[in-house]
Design a protein around this motif. Structure first.
Motif, PDB file in Angstrom:
ATOM      1  N   GLU A 133       3.114   9.683 -10.028  1.00 24.82           N
ATOM      2  CA  GLU A 133       2.318   9.913 -11.239  1.00 24.82           C
ATOM      3  C   GLU A 133       1.656  11.281 -11.213  1.00 24.82           C
ATOM      4  O   GLU A 133       1.590  11.982 -12.232  1.00 24.82           O
ATOM      5  CB  GLU A 133       1.269   8.807 -11.375  1.00 24.82           C
ATOM      6  CG  GLU A 133       1.831   7.428 -11.697  1.00 24.82           C
ATOM      7  CD  GLU A 133       2.452   7.385 -13.079  1.00 24.82           C
ATOM      8  OE1 GLU A 133       2.016   8.175 -13.946  1.00 24.82           O
ATOM      9  OE2 GLU A 133       3.376   6.572 -13.291  1.00 24.82           O
ATOM     10  N   GLU A 134       1.166  11.647 -10.052  1.00 23.57           N
ATOM     11  CA  GLU A 134       0.537  12.973  -9.931  1.00 23.57           C
ATOM     12  C   GLU A 134       1.555  14.076 -10.191  1.00 23.57           C
ATOM     13  O   GLU A 134       1.253  15.080 -10.874  1.00 23.57           O
ATOM     14  CB  GLU A 134      -0.062  13.114  -8.514  1.00 23.57           C
ATOM     15  CG  GLU A 134      -0.872  14.377  -8.308  1.00 23.57           C
ATOM     16  CD  GLU A 134      -2.151  14.376  -9.108  1.00 23.57           C
ATOM     17  OE1 GLU A 134      -2.670  15.476  -9.369  1.00 23.57           O
ATOM     18  OE2 GLU A 134      -2.622  13.268  -9.477  1.00 23.57           O
ATOM     19  N   LYS A 164       2.252   1.674  -3.473  1.00 19.89           N
ATOM     20  CA  LYS A 164       1.224   2.190  -4.379  1.00 19.89           C
ATOM     21  C   LYS A 164       0.983   3.677  -4.151  1.00 19.89           C
ATOM     22  O   LYS A 164       0.812   4.455  -5.108  1.00 19.89           O
ATOM     23  CB  LYS A 164      -0.083   1.413  -4.180  1.00 19.89           C
ATOM     24  CG  LYS A 164      -0.048   0.000  -4.730  1.00 19.89           C
ATOM     25  CD  LYS A 164      -1.399  -0.675  -4.541  1.00 19.89           C
ATOM     26  CE  LYS A 164      -1.396  -2.083  -5.132  1.00 19.89           C
ATOM     27  NZ  LYS A 164      -2.700  -2.748  -4.943  1.00 19.89           N
ATOM     28  N   GLU A 165       0.963   4.100  -2.874  1.00 25.06           N
ATOM     29  CA  GLU A 165       0.766   5.520  -2.575  1.00 25.06           C
ATOM     30  C   GLU A 165       1.927   6.340  -3.119  1.00 25.06           C
ATOM     31  O   GLU A 165       1.727   7.439  -3.683  1.00 25.06           O
ATOM     32  CB  GLU A 165       0.660   5.695  -1.049  1.00 25.06           C
ATOM     33  CG  GLU A 165       0.392   7.125  -0.605  1.00 25.06           C
ATOM     34  CD  GLU A 165      -0.972   7.626  -1.034  1.00 25.06           C
ATOM     35  OE1 GLU A 165      -1.147   8.868  -1.086  1.00 25.06           O
ATOM     36  OE2 GLU A 165      -1.839   6.783  -1.345  1.00 25.06           O
ATOM     37  N   GLU A 219       0.832  -1.201   0.000  1.00 25.79           N
ATOM     38  CA  GLU A 219       0.000   0.000   0.000  1.00 25.79           C
ATOM     39  C   GLU A 219       0.869   1.254   0.000  1.00 25.79           C
ATOM     40  O   GLU A 219       0.572   2.236  -0.703  1.00 25.79           O
ATOM     41  CB  GLU A 219      -0.929  -0.005   1.218  1.00 25.79           C
ATOM     42  CG  GLU A 219      -2.009  -1.090   1.186  1.00 25.79           C
ATOM     43  CD  GLU A 219      -2.978  -0.884   0.045  1.00 25.79           C
ATOM     44  OE1 GLU A 219      -3.170   0.288  -0.354  1.00 25.79           O
ATOM     45  OE2 GLU A 219      -3.536  -1.881  -0.449  1.00 25.79           O
ATOM     46  N   GLN A 221       3.801   5.523  -5.706  1.00 24.53           N
ATOM     47  CA  GLN A 221       3.653   5.551  -7.155  1.00 24.53           C
ATOM     48  C   GLN A 221       2.571   6.544  -7.582  1.00 24.53           C
ATOM     49  O   GLN A 221       2.712   7.250  -8.584  1.00 24.53           O
ATOM     50  CB  GLN A 221       3.300   4.145  -7.669  1.00 24.53           C
ATOM     51  CG  GLN A 221       4.437   3.136  -7.546  1.00 24.53           C
ATOM     52  CD  GLN A 221       5.616   3.508  -8.433  1.00 24.53           C
ATOM     53  OE1 GLN A 221       6.676   3.863  -7.927  1.00 24.53           O
ATOM     54  NE2 GLN A 221       5.435   3.447  -9.719  1.00 24.53           N
ATOM     55  N   ARG A 222       1.489   6.584  -6.808  1.00 25.49           N
ATOM     56  CA  ARG A 222       0.412   7.514  -7.148  1.00 25.49           C
ATOM     57  C   ARG A 222       0.889   8.965  -7.049  1.00 25.49           C
ATOM     58  O   ARG A 222       0.605   9.798  -7.927  1.00 25.49           O
ATOM     59  CB  ARG A 222      -0.780   7.289  -6.215  1.00 25.49           C
ATOM     60  CG  ARG A 222      -2.025   8.079  -6.585  1.00 25.49           C
ATOM     61  CD  ARG A 222      -3.098   7.897  -5.548  1.00 25.49           C
ATOM     62  NE  ARG A 222      -2.677   8.431  -4.252  1.00 25.49           N
ATOM     63  CZ  ARG A 222      -2.699   9.712  -3.939  1.00 25.49           C
ATOM     64  NH1 ARG A 222      -3.104  10.624  -4.813  1.00 25.49           N
ATOM     65  NH2 ARG A 222      -2.302  10.121  -2.751  1.00 25.49           N
ATOM     66  N   LYS A 223       1.651   9.261  -5.987  1.00 26.80           N
ATOM     67  CA  LYS A 223       2.181  10.621  -5.847  1.00 26.80           C
ATOM     68  C   LYS A 223       3.156  10.945  -6.977  1.00 26.80           C
ATOM     69  O   LYS A 223       3.163  12.063  -7.490  1.00 26.80           O
ATOM     70  CB  LYS A 223       2.876  10.759  -4.490  1.00 26.80           C
ATOM     71  CG  LYS A 223       1.905  10.735  -3.313  1.00 26.80           C
ATOM     72  CD  LYS A 223       2.659  10.918  -2.006  1.00 26.80           C
ATOM     73  CE  LYS A 223       1.692  10.911  -0.823  1.00 26.80           C
ATOM     74  NZ  LYS A 223       2.405  11.083   0.462  1.00 26.80           N
TER      75      LYS A 223
END
Length: 375
Positions: free
Chosen positions: A170-171, A163-164, A160, A166-168
């Motif tokens: 990508e953002e 993933k967080e 998790e 990676q999300r940041k």
């Protein structure tokens, strides 16, 4: 025929009888004593001492002591009373034989009961031991399950968190792309404005050209310099590449060395198929150690440990330099309680990893093995 011993002595109290029988130079280890509640016999060839007791005795608590060429019996009476004689009187041969047979049957029954009691006690001990072992195994299994659950929760949290992250990331990339696109649009707008100013300047120069010849030539040359070329026509370019085994370009390759390497690889595959006859009946993907390792992992997950060991064995025969194959096979042996084989495979994996990764710390390697075994 044995000689009857008659020079014995005896004494009594209200609760016990004491009998002293001389051994007459015979070793005490050769004396055979048989005692029941109504019959007492001592056989030490060539002598025999036999007495039919006056009243019943407690043969369980009675004792015999051998020493100094004499046997001393301490017989406890079942009922407290004073006997008139040691042996019952008026006993003929038939009655003696019946008493002997009855005494033997009683001794046999008592021995049978003792054997059954001993067997029952042994069964109870085995049952208790089995229950204790089952409890210990259950506790160990529960401990392992708890450790697995903790590792699963830890791995889930790490996933998790990844993933967080990676999300940041990508953002952040999306924001950077928007800023870049905005900057490009701004540059395009500035270019359009410059173009509009240039066109306006050219139109003004054309108006002035009608008023003078020299100025006409100067501004005409300026207009030529400021003219914008036409866009290129749309088209496609087709490129064909020569198929090659090696990814290097032909001008950079060494054809002779590559051909020799391919020949050696083909010869090695032929020799390997000859050394391992069972490979001849396998498919091409079944000759791949990585495919066999994945197959063994699937069999291990379904608890088919013997089939998983066979898959790892074939993979090791194909390539014995992969430490993960030894670790997986050691895990199967550990599940089957083959502890020596598990230790042997773990040691082989450690030697291979130590050879290829000389900087790895033994503690870290030990933790890696524990995680691999699911402990």
């Amino acid at each position: 025929m044995p000689l009857q011993v008659s020079d014995y002595s005896w004494q009594q109290t209200e609760t016990a009888v004491f009998i002293s029988v001389p051994l007459r130079g015979v070793c005490g280890r050769d004396a055979d004593v048989f005692c029941t509640e109504n019959y007492l016999k001592v056989n030490f060839p060539p002598f025999l001492f036999e007495v039919f007791l006056y009243a019943p005795i407690d043969d369980e608590s009675s004792k015999a002591k051998i020493g100094n060429d004499v046997i001393v019996f301490t017989l406890h009476k079942k009922e407290a009373a004073v006997w008139e004689t040691l042996s019952v009187s008026g006993v003929d041969k038939e009655m003696m034989q019946r008493i002997r047979e009855k005494s033997i049957l009683q001794a046999q029954e008592r021995a049978k009961e003792a054997t059954e009691a001993k067997a029952s006690a042994r069964r109870e001990d085995q049952k208790y031991t089995l229950n204790v072992m089952m409890k210990i195994e259950e506790e160990e299994r529960k401990k392992i399950e708890d450790m697995k659950e903790n590792e699963r929760i830890k791995a889930t949290k790490e996933l998790e968190a990844w993933k967080e992250h990676q999300r940041k990331a990508e953002e952040q990339k999306r924001i950077q792309r928007k800023e870049k696109l905005h900057h490009q649009e701004k540059q395009i707008e500035e270019g359009k404005k410059l173009k509009h100013k240039s066109l306006t300047r050219n139109s003004a120069s054309r108006n002035l050209a009608t008023k003078g010849g020299n100025s006409e030539d100067i501004f005409f040359e300026k207009l030529k310099d400021d003219s914008i070329p036409a866009p290129r026509s749309v088209g496609s370019i087709k490129i064909n590449f020569t198929p090659r085994v090696f990814p290097t370009a032909l001008r950079e390759s060494q054809v002779a060395e590559e051909e020799e390497w391919l020949h050696k690889q083909a010869e090695a595959r032929r020799v390997m198929n000859t050394d391992i006859p069972e490979l001849c009946d396998l498919k091409e993907e079944e000759k791949n150690p990585d495919w066999l390792k994945d197959k063994g992992n699937k069999l291990f997950a379904t608890e088919n440990y013997l089939a998983a060991i066979n898959a790892y064995n074939l993979a090791i025969r194909l390539n014995n330099k992969i430490p993960l194959l030894y670790l997986n096979r050691a895990a199967c042996h550990l599940k089957l309680k083959n502890l020596h084989k598990a230790i042997e495979d773990s040691s082989k994996a450690y030697r291979i990893m130590k050879l290829h990764l000389k900087l790895i710390h033994p503690t870290k390697l030990y933790k890696m093995m524990l995680r691999r075994f699911g402990i």
